[in-house]
Scaffold this active site. Structure first.
Site, PDB file in Angstrom:
ATOM      1  N   TYR A 103      10.720   8.020  -4.614  1.00  0.00           N
ATOM      2  CA  TYR A 103       9.562   8.495  -5.349  1.00  0.00           C
ATOM      3  C   TYR A 103       9.492  10.011  -5.224  1.00  0.00           C
ATOM      4  CZ  TYR A 103       8.424   3.609  -5.920  1.00  0.00           C
ATOM      5  OH  TYR A 103       8.471   2.293  -6.268  1.00  0.00           O
ATOM      6  N   ASN A 163       9.365  -5.157   3.583  1.00  0.00           N
ATOM      7  CA  ASN A 163       9.148  -3.985   2.740  1.00  0.00           C
ATOM      8  C   ASN A 163       8.657  -2.786   3.554  1.00  0.00           C
ATOM      9  OD1 ASN A 163       8.826  -2.820  -0.051  1.00  0.00           O
ATOM     10  ND2 ASN A 163       6.738  -2.553   0.718  1.00  0.00           N
TER      11      ASN A 163
END
Length: 451
Positions: free
Chosen positions: A228, A159
């Site tokens: 985001y 990640n």
């Protein structure tokens, strides 16, 4: 942009995954026993096009919640789940037995499992984060849990493996990690996250993805962008994703939400663009967010009956999961959640396509079943071949072909399909490459399930 990091207490990072497929399809690894990249698309083990439509679940912090969470995620229409794992470097290690159980739970719920190692988050900037080499060590250590599961499992290498410091090393670090995975015998599709806390504001992944893909001996890598605050306009979303698509490079929207502390992402543009380009997405996250990002919960308190506004948007809104998800063909059921092409409408029909493949030639027996309560009088069935197949002859139907698209219409003796009844026709064809089955079927304008 940097985002709030997950903590063992449950303050979670936002994560999401979504898939297009890869470049240079002619180089796709025929040796892959499961998911693989071909002709710019992600295909499942049956050779069917597959677009991820699902959500993330933070298993590493909520292990006891996982079995029910996966069932609930499936019941809401998803075809996949991205499951957070820990290598043991920052949080409690999820061992091989645990991972094997997750895979079986995904399969029981007919979900594709995207497994990700979370301890690499923000390496180079976050003090406790570990490099991708440690993630590779982890995958090697739990290989027994995923080996042989290539039809059902995609491995998300690590990640957000670089923060906003040292991100120039992303290209070499990712390339070496992929090569190490292949040397260890992993044949899975490998998903790789972008640097800059996943958001690639430096365009490091965007500008180097082609080289990283080419360095994969199996040509079976998919890229993941997390959207985001950096992606707060439709123009930014569209530009980033289209740059990958135009090169036939595999891209996933690896994380996104409807709000975030570093800015307000344009979730409508993310979902609409992904749908337009047929890219996968996985929304962050099912439940359990903390540390100031509780607003990213899709379900309140892990309760599928109490979806948040974000949950309602992702599952039930325009271009959402319910309207666009298509169950993976390896589960053999067809299309319970929509056709993946944007309509989310399924007709009262089911199609069985049985392929007899002899390499350069093939036969296909096609059965159309009327699952409705009224007879169908007069029909037109359309589908697309996954490769360069050409129809040479047909029986019990009139069949024409334009490009990859095949149109079959009834003969006088096959014109009517009674309620609960079926008709069959066949075709004979040829191709210069491997023969595969079509992934979707449309009868008189309505999508059918695939038996």
């Amino acid at each position: 942009m940097r985002r709030i990091l997950a903590t063992a207490a449950g303050a979670l990072l936002a994560v999401t995954a979504a898939v297009l497929t890869a470049p240079h399809a002619a180089q796709a690894a025929a040796a892959s026993p499961g998911f693989h990249v071909s002709d710019g698309r992600l295909l499942d083990a049956n050779g069917d096009d597959f677009v991820l439509r699902g959500v993330n679940h933070a298993h590493a912090w909520y292990t006891a919640r996982t079995p029910q969470a996966l069932k609930d995620i499936k019941a809401l229409g998803a075809n996949s789940a991205r499951v957070v794992l820990s290598t043991g470097d920052q949080w409690t290690r999820n061992d091989a037995a645990d991972v094997a159980a997750i895979v079986e739970q995904c399969k029981a719920s007919r979900l594709v499992c995207v497994l990700e190692a979370h301890d690499t988050t923000g390496y180079g900037e976050a003090g406790a984060a570990v490099p991708l080499s440690r993630a590779v060590d982890y995958w090697k250590g739990i290989k027994s849990a995923v080996e042989g599961q290539e039809k059902y499992v995609i491995l998300n290498l690590g990640n957000e493996p670089y923060g906003n410091t040292g991100y120039a090393d992303w290209t070499s670090g990712t390339t070496e990690a992929i090569k190490s995975m292949r040397s260890a015998g992993f044949k899975h599709t490998i998903m790789v996250d972008a640097p800059n806390w996943g958001q690639d504001w430096s365009f490091t992944m965007r500008d180097n993805a082609a080289g990283v893909f080419a360095a994969d001996p199996d040509k079976n890598t998919v890229f993941s962008i997390h959207m985001y605050g950096v992606y707060d306009t439709a123009a930014e979303v569209q530009d980033y994703l289209n740059r990958f698509v135009s090169q036939k490079l595999p891209i996933v929207v690896g994380e996104f939400g409807d709000a975030h502390s570093d800015g307000n992402p344009d979730e409508d543009a993310i979902m609409a663009t992904a749908q337009q380009l047929k890219l996968g997405y996985l929304g962050w996250s099912w439940s359990g967010n903390g540390g100031g990002v509780e607003y990213l919960d899709l379900a309140t308190g892990f309760d599928a009956g109490r979806l948040t506004a974000w949950g309602q948007r992702l599952f039930n809104g325009a271009n959402g999961i319910k309207a666009t998800a298509h169950e993976a063909g390896v589960y053999g059921s067809g299309n319970p959640g929509g056709d993946g092409d944007g309509e989310g409408q399924t007709g009262t029909c089911q199609v069985t396509y049985r392929l007899s493949d002899w390499g350069s030639t093939f036969n296909a027996d096609v059965t159309i079943r009327n699952t409705g309560t009224t007879a169908v009088k007069g029909w037109k069935l359309q589908f697309s071949f996954p490769g360069d197949q050409r129809v040479n002859s047909a029986w019990n139907a009139k069949v024409s072909q334009q490009g990859k698209t095949v149109t079959a219409t009834h003969e006088s003796w096959t014109e009517t399909i009674g309620a609960g009844g079926s008709v069959s026709f066949g075709l004979s064809g040829s191709s210069a490459s491997a023969n595969g089955a079509p992934s979707t079927f449309v009868l008189n304008g309505a999508s059918c399930t695939k038996a």
